[in-house]
Design a protein around this motif. Structure first.
Motif, mmCIF file in Angstrom:
data_model
loop_
_atom_site.group_PDB
_atom_site.id
_atom_site.type_symbol
_atom_site.label_atom_id
_atom_site.label_comp_id
_atom_site.label_asym_id
_atom_site.label_seq_id
_atom_site.Cartn_x
_atom_site.Cartn_y
_atom_site.Cartn_z
ATOM 1 N N GLY A 257 2.041 5.247 -14.271
ATOM 2 C CA GLY A 257 1.787 4.399 -13.113
ATOM 3 C C GLY A 257 2.536 4.761 -11.857
ATOM 4 N N VAL A 258 3.157 5.936 -11.832
ATOM 5 C CA VAL A 258 3.875 6.432 -10.655
ATOM 6 C C VAL A 258 3.304 7.798 -10.300
ATOM 7 N N ILE A 259 3.047 8.021 -9.012
ATOM 8 C CA ILE A 259 2.504 9.300 -8.568
ATOM 9 C C ILE A 259 3.648 10.279 -8.288
ATOM 10 N N VAL A 260 3.572 11.441 -8.919
ATOM 11 C CA VAL A 260 4.548 12.508 -8.691
ATOM 12 C C VAL A 260 3.866 13.608 -7.896
ATOM 13 N N LYS A 261 4.379 13.873 -6.692
ATOM 14 C CA LYS A 261 3.840 14.958 -5.876
ATOM 15 C C LYS A 261 4.891 15.394 -4.862
ATOM 16 N N ASP A 262 4.858 16.663 -4.515
ATOM 17 C CA ASP A 262 5.748 17.242 -3.491
ATOM 18 C C ASP A 262 7.213 16.934 -3.777
ATOM 19 N N GLY A 263 7.595 16.958 -5.040
ATOM 20 C CA GLY A 263 8.999 16.763 -5.403
ATOM 21 C C GLY A 263 9.497 15.344 -5.251
ATOM 22 N N ALA A 264 8.602 14.363 -5.183
ATOM 23 C CA ALA A 264 9.000 12.969 -4.999
ATOM 24 C C ALA A 264 8.080 12.053 -5.778
ATOM 25 N N THR A 265 8.474 10.771 -5.886
ATOM 26 C CA THR A 265 7.667 9.758 -6.565
ATOM 27 C C THR A 265 7.115 8.770 -5.549
ATOM 28 N N HIS A 266 5.884 8.314 -5.788
ATOM 29 C CA HIS A 266 5.190 7.440 -4.832
ATOM 30 C C HIS A 266 4.407 6.374 -5.587
ATOM 31 N N LEU A 267 4.144 5.258 -4.880
ATOM 32 C CA LEU A 267 3.229 4.261 -5.430
ATOM 33 C C LEU A 267 1.812 4.817 -5.421
ATOM 34 N N PRO A 268 1.000 4.466 -6.418
ATOM 35 C CA PRO A 268 -0.409 4.876 -6.394
ATOM 36 C C PRO A 268 -1.130 4.224 -5.213
ATOM 37 N N ASN A 269 -2.180 4.865 -4.719
ATOM 38 C CA ASN A 269 -2.953 4.328 -3.595
ATOM 39 C C ASN A 269 -3.489 2.933 -3.880
ATOM 40 N N ARG A 270 -3.854 2.659 -5.140
ATOM 41 C CA ARG A 270 -4.398 1.342 -5.480
ATOM 42 C C ARG A 270 -3.366 0.241 -5.230
ATOM 43 N N GLN A 271 -2.088 0.562 -5.453
ATOM 44 C CA GLN A 271 -1.057 -0.443 -5.214
ATOM 45 C C GLN A 271 -0.732 -0.576 -3.731
ATOM 46 N N LEU A 272 -0.790 0.526 -3.005
ATOM 47 C CA LEU A 272 -0.607 0.457 -1.547
ATOM 48 C C LEU A 272 -1.736 -0.355 -0.914
ATOM 49 N N LYS A 273 -2.943 -0.151 -1.437
ATOM 50 C CA LYS A 273 -4.096 -0.905 -0.937
ATOM 51 C C LYS A 273 -3.920 -2.393 -1.195
ATOM 52 N N ARG A 274 -3.448 -2.740 -2.390
ATOM 53 C CA ARG A 274 -3.256 -4.146 -2.722
ATOM 54 C C ARG A 274 -2.166 -4.769 -1.852
ATOM 55 N N LEU A 275 -1.120 -4.017 -1.536
ATOM 56 C CA LEU A 275 -0.061 -4.513 -0.653
ATOM 57 C C LEU A 275 -0.623 -4.810 0.736
ATOM 58 N N ALA A 276 -1.466 -3.918 1.240
ATOM 59 C CA ALA A 276 -2.090 -4.135 2.554
ATOM 60 C C ALA A 276 -2.996 -5.354 2.523
ATOM 61 N N GLU A 277 -3.722 -5.549 1.412
ATOM 62 C CA GLU A 277 -4.603 -6.712 1.281
ATOM 63 C C GLU A 277 -3.803 -8.012 1.284
ATOM 64 N N LEU A 278 -2.679 -8.009 0.599
ATOM 65 C CA LEU A 278 -1.842 -9.211 0.555
ATOM 66 C C LEU A 278 -1.303 -9.553 1.943
ATOM 67 N N LYS A 279 -0.905 -8.532 2.682
ATOM 68 C CA LYS A 279 -0.408 -8.777 4.042
ATOM 69 C C LYS A 279 -1.510 -9.360 4.924
ATOM 70 N N GLN A 280 -2.737 -8.885 4.720
ATOM 71 C CA GLN A 280 -3.857 -9.405 5.494
ATOM 72 C C GLN A 280 -4.151 -10.854 5.091
ATOM 73 N N GLU A 281 -4.098 -11.139 3.780
ATOM 74 C CA GLU A 281 -4.304 -12.501 3.305
ATOM 75 C C GLU A 281 -3.241 -13.429 3.880
ATOM 76 N N ARG A 282 -2.013 -12.939 3.936
ATOM 77 C CA ARG A 282 -0.913 -13.755 4.479
ATOM 78 C C ARG A 282 -1.151 -14.088 5.951
ATOM 79 N N ALA A 283 -1.673 -13.132 6.702
ATOM 80 C CA ALA A 283 -1.921 -13.349 8.130
ATOM 81 C C ALA A 283 -3.066 -14.325 8.366
ATOM 82 N N ASN A 284 -3.958 -14.434 7.376
ATOM 83 C CA ASN A 284 -5.150 -15.260 7.566
ATOM 84 C C ASN A 284 -5.045 -16.666 6.983
#
Length: 313
Positions: A257-284
């Motif tokens: 469940g962690v993306i490994v690329k370019d010598g580092a670890t990252h959140l998967p795009n699906r989780q980044l997308k969900r974070l953006a959705e939550l921020k939008q829900e919070r604003a609305n």
């Protein structure tokens, strides 16, 4: 999620199970009376079977079934054998004591203080990855292998071993739902994983084991190495999920469940997308209770992102 490494554990032969010779000593170690241990060791009604949804949280509707799922539902549920409370306490004690043994560097779960993020970060310098997944891991961990571990490796007497096998297994294997099944899944098959690690190290690669997830990485991961690993695993009675096997070179790898690329670890795009959705829900929303609930979810995901992007190494 744990954020500090555990203290150095003891060696397997320093475990209080080592050369345990009597049921009386075992009862004391498991914090039960000799009579209770004797009763448990002769009972065969120690579990209640339920079915747990693979994705739903425990408190969500449909998360648990009391009866077998229909054929249409079957792929979404897995059977869980819930132990009697007294038995569960004994299993928890076994798991706790074995969890204190110093774990090998390649084992990340179940190990206190090691996380799925560290499991992924273990491979962050690699260029090539090969991901494998053990099929039906607990059901494939046989009572015979559990007995081998306690009798041969920990040198318990035969009668102590017989009781421990009865306490820890169900129907000839490790049950889902027992608190000692995760650590025994490793130790009952440690001869396999130590042999796999030896093969991997000999080729200049890295191995990590996170429960039933196997990751091999390096500058190159030879197909011949994977073939030898598969022969070893299959030859010892385990199987692999063909659908979960992944081989990657110079490409992002999703490791536990962690993306490994370019010598580092990252959140998967699906989780980044969900974070953006939550921020939008919070604003609305203007509902205070809903705002608080969303704020808590956002805070949790931001904390997760921080952990993933700044792992312990």
């Amino acid at each position: 999620m744990p954020k500090t490494q555990p203290e150095e554990g003891y060696q397997l032969k320093d475990s209080p199970f080592f050369r345990l010779r009597s049921r009386k000593q075992l009862a004391k170690l498991l914090r039960v009376s000799a009579d209770t241990l004797d009763e448990i060791s002769h009972r065969h009604d120690l579990y209640v079977r339920r079915w747990k949804h693979k994705k739903l949280k425990d408190d969500e509707k449909g998360a648990w079934l009391k009866h077998p799922p229909t054929p249409e539902q079957a792929e979404n549920y897995r059977p869980i054998d819930i132990p009697d409370p007294q038995l569960k306490a004994m299993q928890g004690r076994i798991g706790d004591l074995l969890g204190r043994v110093k774990a090998p560097e390649f084992l990340f779960s179940p190990v206190k203080g090691r996380s799925y993020v560290e499991n992924a970060a273990h491979h962050k310098e690699a260029k090539a990855f090969w991901l494998l997944d053990v099929a039906d891991y607990f059901p494939s961990c046989s009572a015979n292998n559990v007995a081998r571990f306690f009798h041969r490796e920990l040198e318990c007497s035969r009668d102590v071993t017989a009781v421990l096998v009865h306490v820890a297994t169900l129907g000839g294997c490790l049950p889902q739902g027992s608190p000692c099944s995760p650590i025994l899944a490793y130790y009952s098959n440690s001869h396999i994983w130590l042999a796999v690690e030896k093969l991997v190290r000999a080729k200049g690669c890295k191995l990590s084991l996170y429960a039933d997830d196997i990751t091999i990485s390096g500058d190159v991961v030879p197909k011949a190495l994977i073939w030898e690993i598969k022969k070893l695993i299959f030859g010892n009675g385990l199987r692999l999920k063909t659908s979960k096997e992944v081989s990657l070179i110079n490409a992002p790898a999703d490791i536990t469940g962690v993306i490994v690329k370019d010598g580092a670890t990252h959140l998967p795009n699906r989780q980044l997308k969900r974070l953006a959705e939550l921020k939008q829900e919070r604003a609305n929303t203007t509902n205070p209770k809903l705002q608080q609930r969303i704020d808590n979810q956002i805070a949790g995901r931001l904390s997760q992102r921080k952990q993933v992007e700044n792992p312990k190494t």
